[in-house]
Design a protein around this motif. Structure first.
Motif, mmCIF file in Angstrom:
data_model
loop_
_atom_site.group_PDB
_atom_site.id
_atom_site.type_symbol
_atom_site.label_atom_id
_atom_site.label_comp_id
_atom_site.label_asym_id
_atom_site.label_seq_id
_atom_site.Cartn_x
_atom_site.Cartn_y
_atom_site.Cartn_z
ATOM 1 N N THR A 124 -17.512 -4.641 -14.466
ATOM 2 C CA THR A 124 -17.110 -6.031 -14.241
ATOM 3 C C THR A 124 -18.151 -6.954 -14.863
ATOM 4 O O THR A 124 -19.336 -6.638 -14.883
ATOM 5 N N VAL A 125 -17.700 -8.090 -15.370
ATOM 6 C CA VAL A 125 -18.587 -9.082 -15.975
ATOM 7 C C VAL A 125 -18.177 -10.459 -15.441
ATOM 8 O O VAL A 125 -16.997 -10.818 -15.492
ATOM 9 N N ALA A 126 -19.142 -11.193 -14.940
ATOM 10 C CA ALA A 126 -18.842 -12.512 -14.390
ATOM 11 C C ALA A 126 -18.501 -13.494 -15.505
ATOM 12 O O ALA A 126 -19.106 -13.484 -16.579
ATOM 13 N N THR A 127 -17.499 -14.336 -15.241
ATOM 14 C CA THR A 127 -17.124 -15.409 -16.158
ATOM 15 C C THR A 127 -17.654 -16.727 -15.620
ATOM 16 O O THR A 127 -17.468 -17.037 -14.445
ATOM 17 N N ASP A 128 -18.305 -17.484 -16.488
ATOM 18 C CA ASP A 128 -18.886 -18.765 -16.087
ATOM 19 C C ASP A 128 -17.928 -19.887 -16.477
ATOM 20 O O ASP A 128 -17.819 -20.249 -17.648
ATOM 21 N N GLU A 129 -17.208 -20.429 -15.483
ATOM 22 C CA GLU A 129 -16.240 -21.494 -15.767
ATOM 23 C C GLU A 129 -16.911 -22.778 -16.250
ATOM 24 O O GLU A 129 -16.279 -23.627 -16.863
ATOM 25 N N HIS B 1 -18.102 -19.442 -22.501
ATOM 26 C CA HIS B 1 -17.017 -18.520 -22.172
ATOM 27 C C HIS B 1 -15.643 -19.150 -22.395
ATOM 28 O O HIS B 1 -14.685 -18.448 -22.717
ATOM 29 N N TRP B 2 -15.546 -20.485 -22.217
ATOM 30 C CA TRP B 2 -14.270 -21.170 -22.343
ATOM 31 C C TRP B 2 -14.303 -22.138 -23.511
ATOM 32 O O TRP B 2 -15.293 -22.831 -23.724
#
Length: 369
Positions: A22-27, A230-231
């Motif tokens: 799993t890899v955290a996504t930074d919104e 990330h976005w």
């Protein structure tokens, strides 16, 4: 693709149990450009988010005075009447509504209930991307189960003596059945129930909507961009059309970008000529990452809206629908037949963990029965 809210999420526990990456996504790590391709500053982005939240608060207040439920779009229209929005401000608001609302709920504001569109509960913690996909978890969970693939079901007969599930592949008999057909399949009446589902269940199925969150993955020969956000986002005159992307390179180490489109345009994006879809997508991406971004080597597109086994991505609440409809669908149809799935969970609809929890609840009722 994600575990949405890792705190207390059963999918987090499954991922740990099966050692899934799993890899955290930074919104908050986002690169957004305006219609001219100019990068918006962090302060400008913060203003956009603050303005969007203010508009939604005003929209909720306006809708409270209505005699009956209407669309979120109508409530937003009332909310912005007294605001002196420039063309750029309106583009920013439309982008935020698409990014934070339409893509979360797989439906545009014109299709969402002003009263109940966000009547759900988010889990805390980080959103975790599964680089190897949910397939790994499914395979491990299902390893000891007797699963018959390629067995289309056309009829489910249920009565005091048991259940008969039939289709072109034959007939299966059981004491009880848990029906996890997607809401879109139920809405399409692709399976005949004998006797028919109760009126309350049929009405709930009719009231709820089946949304579309379209995905287009692009693979490049290498990472041609230095951007670590990330976005990725692009404001423009056509809100919701190739305006939101996930830069998967920082999270996967691969030269991948994922495009999202929701609601009506999500459907059109899945129906349009594939080469045109990629070309339109790349035109928007080049506004964000620069005109020298080369064409992708390969791509893959979702087709949820055209899939006869799904008819969409996941459920949403149109005007007139509410959490009561999810709870009603979770009520046993009879002693022999239960429904389950994300559309049957009132607190966590439209999520993998909601579907999982719904299935557990149905299984417990079967075992207790």
């Amino acid at each position: 693709s994600w575990i949405q809210g890792s705190a207390g999420n059963p999918m987090t526990a499954l991922a740990k149990r099966f050692s899934a990456r799993t890899v955290a996504t930074d919104e908050d790590a986002a690169l957004v450009v305006d219609a001219g391709g100019r990068r918006l500053s962090d302060s400008r982005l913060a203003d956009i988010y603050d303005g969007y939240e203010e508009v939604l608060e005003k929209a909720a207040a306006a809708a409270e005075d209505w005699d009956r439920d209407g669309s979120l779009a109508a409530a937003v229209a009332e909310a912005v009447k007294g605001l002196d929005l420039s063309a750029a401000d309106r583009q920013a608001l439309d982008w935020a509504l698409d990014f934070a609302v339409a893509q979360e709920y797989a439906a545009g504001t014109k299709d969402l209930s002003a009263w109940y569109w966000d009547e759900d509960e988010a889990l805390g913690g980080e959103n975790l991307l599964l680089p190897d996909g949910y397939g790994l978890l499914l395979e491990r969970v299902a390893a000891s189960l007797d699963i018959r693939l390629g067995q289309a079901v056309t009829r489910i007969a249920h009565g005091p003596d048991g259940v008969r599930v039939s289709g072109p592949g034959g007939v299966f008999e059981a004491d009880r059945v848990v029906v996890t057909l997607p809401l879109g399949v139920l809405k399409a009446s692709a399976v005949t129930f004998d006797p028919p589902l109760p009126a309350g269940h049929r009405q709930a199925i009719a009231r709820l909507g089946m949304g579309v969150l379209s995905k287009l993955w692009l693979r490049f020969d290498r990472v041609h961009w230095r951007e670590e956000a990330h976005w990725l986002g692009a404001l423009g005159p056509r809100p919701g059309e190739w305006t939101s992307f996930v830069n998967l390179a920082p999270q996967t180490g691969q030269p991948l970008i994922l495009a999202f489109n929701a609601g009506d345009f999500g459907r059109r994006a899945e129906e349009m000529d594939e080469a045109k879809a990629v070309a339109d997508c790349m035109a928007s991406l080049r506004r964000i990452l620069g005109p020298d971004l080369p064409d992708p080597l390969a791509w893959q597109r979702s087709a949820w809206s055209r899939d006869p086994w799904a008819h969409g991505s996941y459920s949403y609440r149109p005007p007139g629908a509410s959490a009561k409809d999810h709870r009603l669908l979770a009520t046993p149809v009879s002693e022999r037949l239960l429904l389950a799935g994300e559309h049957c969970h009132a607190r966590h609809p439209a999520t993998v963990h909601g579907a999982w929890l719904s299935g557990l609840a149905a299984a417990e009722q079967v075992l207790e029965g």
